[in-house]
Scaffold this motif. Sequence first.
Motif: not given
Length: 556
Positions: A495-517
């Motif tokens: 329902d675009g009314r919740a975002s005033a019509g704006f659309r995208n793909v939003s994701m939350n993630l964790r980076v698990r590489d050696d630098d992050a560790k």
Amino acid sequence: VVGLVMCLSVLYHRLFIGHSFQIYRFTAIAIRGEVSHMSELGTHPAEHHGIAEFGVAARSCPVRVRVDKVVEDGPTYTVHYAHEVWMDGFWYVSSNHTPTLDPLRFRAEGSNDGKHWMTVGASGWKDLRALGMRHTDDIYWTSERRNHLQLLQIGGWTKDIFVHVLLWQTPIPCLLAVLISAIRAMNRRLNSVAGLAAGTLGTFFGWFVMAFFEWDVGGWKAGLLQLLSSSFFLAVGLTIIYRQQHLFVVIIIFNVFVIAVRIFFFTIVMSSNVPVDGPLGMMLLILFMAALAGVIRLNILYRSRHVVERDKQHYDTIWARIMAGNREDLKRLEDLTRDFKGEGDARHYYHPLVVSGRSQLPFHNKTLVPIRDIDQIYAQATCLHPILRSKVQGWASESDGMFAGLDGSFVRWREAELNPHVRATIKWGQIKKEARAIEKVIRCYGEDVSRLVDVCRQTIVFETVGALAACFEAIASDQHTELIRVKNRMSEGFDGRASAGFRNVSMNLRVRDDDAKSFGVDTHVCEVQLVLLDFAKLQKSEGHKRYVHFRNVRGE
């Protein structure tokens, strides 16, 4: 607040509650008499009214108007006025007889026809919260001074009512609120609504306990009505704790419920007039304030939607064009994101510091603790920021992605990757501003900072839906990335009314590489947004400022 509302109710009672009749009578029930012990006071039945004069009062002053006639008949003293007289109290003058004949228990009544009488005052009163003020035949200490005028207010003296409110109604919620606040000072896990919830539930507890006293004094009807009335505070208190977003609706529904129950009890069960003082007056006042707040809120929401309405129309036009020419790619994107629609464990954790020998290093044990300090989140985000930027560069290279430029344009990463001068024109996403982070934690997450998962963020822009879907597939298949949650606003069901019509793909993630560790930030949750170029261009204009206003009004 409860004490203030009740005091306002009492003030309304004192200023506006009264009666208007043409005939008033004073009836003596018991006199002082000759007694040898205090327990015998008020036990001698009255054969004579024992007063010299009787009349009504208004605003604490005796009313002096023309009297047609006075009728004295045994224990009654009746005054016939020339017209109806409004009163909120009554007075009488002690006689010249011996004080043993003074009335100690008595009742004042009013009538317009001399046949149907209504009690308008008495020697005693009780404040039954469920049934309102009720006159009783308790002893009133008539002065032993002769020819002395004594004036009584309906429902007792104002100071007595205020003392009742201040001594019994206000401390219960206030003391519990102070107790919860003190506990909160020692335990940060309690959020700021604890005091408000404690005050409301404390009021419920006070009314609940008072119901048993009223059951004993006023009968089962008064007790049951008090129990039903207390359900309002119970519902509001539980809503504050568990479902704050529904608080306004709960206040309206249970307020109407309590008012309807009280009206039903008085009109049907008790066959009497409905008193608008006491609890009913308080409920009506709360209902009025809630309704007023609702009207103001709806007006603000309407104006905020009007601010972003033009932007929403532009977004909807773009979205309609995209849907018409990219059905297959949108379906593919929907299939890719379907498995990640759940909330997941989108919270921040950290590894406790393990002391080993002489070194103190964040060894990666299995114990993870949710972060309770926003400063720690920002420390993690600062360490992860360059690592995430390197990751999005790789994903953009695989999917022909772009990034926003300093001049408002969009730079294709494949071109900037080999050209340092072009790369220097890219405007990378910055760490979330502290003011907005605190605002969001309070508005959306109940002060649980571990749920603030967009402090470290980046945005990749694409010309086509196919390229956007390819980038998402690259992220999902990255072995050094843990994809936690995905919001696919490019789904047909969104329902675009919740975002005033704006659309995208939003994701939350964790980076698990050696630098992050190595920095101990592999548990930090960051945000990556995938946006189509047409949407990004419109968002970069004044549209985002209007959306911020829209978001603030909605409390998001």
